[in-house]
Design a protein around this motif. Structure first.
Motif, short mmCIF file in Angstrom:
data_model
loop_
_atom_site.label_atom_id
_atom_site.label_comp_id
_atom_site.label_asym_id
_atom_site.label_seq_id
_atom_site.Cartn_x
_atom_site.Cartn_y
_atom_site.Cartn_z
N HIS A 1 0.83 -1.21 0.00
CA HIS A 1 0.00 0.00 0.00
C HIS A 1 0.86 1.25 0.00
CE1 HIS A 1 -3.62 -2.28 1.01
NE2 HIS A 1 -2.89 -2.95 1.87
N GLU A 2 0.47 2.21 -0.81
CA GLU A 2 1.06 3.53 -0.71
C GLU A 2 0.54 4.16 0.58
OE1 GLU A 2 0.08 5.74 -4.23
OE2 GLU A 2 1.04 4.28 -5.55
N PRO A 3 1.27 5.11 1.19
CA PRO A 3 0.77 5.75 2.41
C PRO A 3 -0.64 6.29 2.22
CG PRO A 3 3.04 6.39 2.00
CD PRO A 3 2.57 5.62 0.78
N GLY A 4 -1.51 5.98 3.17
CA GLY A 4 -2.90 6.43 3.12
C GLY A 4 -3.82 5.54 2.32
N ALA A 5 -3.28 4.58 1.58
CA ALA A 5 -4.12 3.69 0.78
C ALA A 5 -4.45 2.43 1.58
CB ALA A 5 -3.40 3.30 -0.52
N GLY A 6 -5.39 1.67 1.10
CA GLY A 6 -5.76 0.41 1.75
C GLY A 6 -7.21 0.10 1.51
N ALA A 7 -7.66 -0.95 2.15
CA ALA A 7 -9.05 -1.38 1.99
C ALA A 7 -9.99 -0.47 2.78
CB ALA A 7 -9.20 -2.82 2.46
N PRO A 8 -11.16 -0.20 2.23
CA PRO A 8 -12.15 0.54 3.00
C PRO A 8 -12.73 -0.38 4.09
CG PRO A 8 -13.10 -0.19 0.93
CD PRO A 8 -11.64 -0.56 0.90
N PRO A 9 -13.39 0.18 5.10
CA PRO A 9 -14.00 -0.69 6.11
C PRO A 9 -14.92 -1.72 5.44
CG PRO A 9 -14.11 1.61 6.79
CD PRO A 9 -13.63 1.59 5.37
N HIS A 10 -14.77 -2.97 5.84
CA HIS A 10 -15.60 -4.04 5.28
C HIS A 10 -15.59 -5.23 6.22
CE1 HIS A 10 -11.56 -5.17 3.99
NE2 HIS A 10 -12.01 -6.41 3.83
N ARG A 11 -16.44 -6.21 5.94
CA ARG A 11 -16.54 -7.40 6.78
C ARG A 11 -16.53 -8.66 5.92
NH1 ARG A 11 -20.68 -7.35 11.28
NH2 ARG A 11 -21.44 -9.02 9.99
N HIS A 12 -16.13 -9.76 6.55
CA HIS A 12 -16.20 -11.08 5.94
C HIS A 12 -16.89 -12.00 6.95
CE1 HIS A 12 -13.50 -10.01 2.63
NE2 HIS A 12 -12.75 -9.39 3.53
N PRO A 13 -18.21 -11.89 7.08
CA PRO A 13 -18.92 -12.70 8.08
C PRO A 13 -18.66 -14.19 7.88
CG PRO A 13 -20.38 -11.04 7.15
CD PRO A 13 -19.12 -11.04 6.33
N GLY A 14 -18.42 -14.88 8.99
CA GLY A 14 -18.23 -16.32 8.94
C GLY A 14 -16.84 -16.77 8.55
N LEU A 15 -15.93 -15.84 8.31
CA LEU A 15 -14.57 -16.20 7.92
C LEU A 15 -13.59 -15.78 8.99
CD1 LEU A 15 -14.55 -15.06 4.20
CD2 LEU A 15 -14.95 -17.35 5.09
N GLU A 16 -12.50 -16.51 9.08
CA GLU A 16 -11.40 -16.13 9.97
C GLU A 16 -10.33 -15.46 9.12
OE1 GLU A 16 -10.07 -19.53 12.18
OE2 GLU A 16 -12.11 -20.22 12.47
N GLU A 17 -9.64 -14.48 9.72
CA GLU A 17 -8.61 -13.77 8.98
C GLU A 17 -7.35 -13.65 9.83
OE1 GLU A 17 -9.60 -10.20 6.79
OE2 GLU A 17 -11.72 -10.58 7.18
N ALA A 18 -6.23 -13.62 9.17
CA ALA A 18 -4.94 -13.37 9.82
C ALA A 18 -4.23 -12.30 8.99
CB ALA A 18 -4.10 -14.63 9.86
N VAL A 19 -3.63 -11.34 9.67
CA VAL A 19 -2.94 -10.25 9.00
C VAL A 19 -1.55 -10.10 9.60
CG1 VAL A 19 -2.95 -7.77 8.53
CG2 VAL A 19 -5.11 -9.04 8.55
N THR A 20 -0.55 -9.93 8.77
CA THR A 20 0.81 -9.66 9.21
C THR A 20 1.26 -8.37 8.55
OG1 THR A 20 1.29 -12.02 9.38
CG2 THR A 20 3.17 -10.54 9.29
N VAL A 21 1.66 -7.39 9.32
CA VAL A 21 2.18 -6.14 8.80
C VAL A 21 3.70 -6.23 8.87
CG1 VAL A 21 2.25 -3.64 9.08
CG2 VAL A 21 0.14 -4.89 9.59
N LEU A 22 4.35 -6.21 7.70
CA LEU A 22 5.80 -6.37 7.64
C LEU A 22 6.56 -5.07 7.82
CD1 LEU A 22 5.99 -8.93 4.71
CD2 LEU A 22 6.04 -9.38 7.17
N ALA A 23 5.95 -3.96 7.45
CA ALA A 23 6.58 -2.66 7.59
C ALA A 23 5.51 -1.59 7.66
CB ALA A 23 7.52 -2.39 6.40
N GLY A 24 5.79 -0.53 8.37
CA GLY A 24 4.83 0.56 8.47
C GLY A 24 3.78 0.28 9.53
#
Length: 72
Positions: free
Chosen positions: A43-66
């Motif tokens: 992602h460029e600074p300030g960019a990214g996904a808008p608020p949203h949901r994934h009902p019924g799913l599990e998620e894992a996120v790893t932020v490598l930098a920033g």
């Protein structure tokens, strides 16, 4: 599929989902996975996904930098 029965997934070409974000699908429907979605996003600074949901799913996120902001 390899001779060992394991499916080898190559890094796909980037997907242009939204401005300021580069997405690489590592596993997902687009690259042959049926029950798994794994992707890498840059992602460029300030960019990214808008608020949203994934009902019924599990998620894992790893932020490598920033920094990233998540609401649960």
């Amino acid at each position: 599929m390899s001779s060992s029965g394991l499916r080898v997934v190559e890094r796909a070409d980037p997907v242009g989902w939204r401005r300021g974000t580069t997405t690489y699908m590592h596993a997902g429907e687009a690259v042959g996975a049926e029950q798994l979605c794994v992707f890498e996003q840059l992602h460029e600074p300030g960019a990214g996904a808008p608020p949203h949901r994934h009902p019924g799913l599990e998620e894992a996120v790893t932020v490598l930098a920033g920094k990233a902001r998540f609401e649960v």
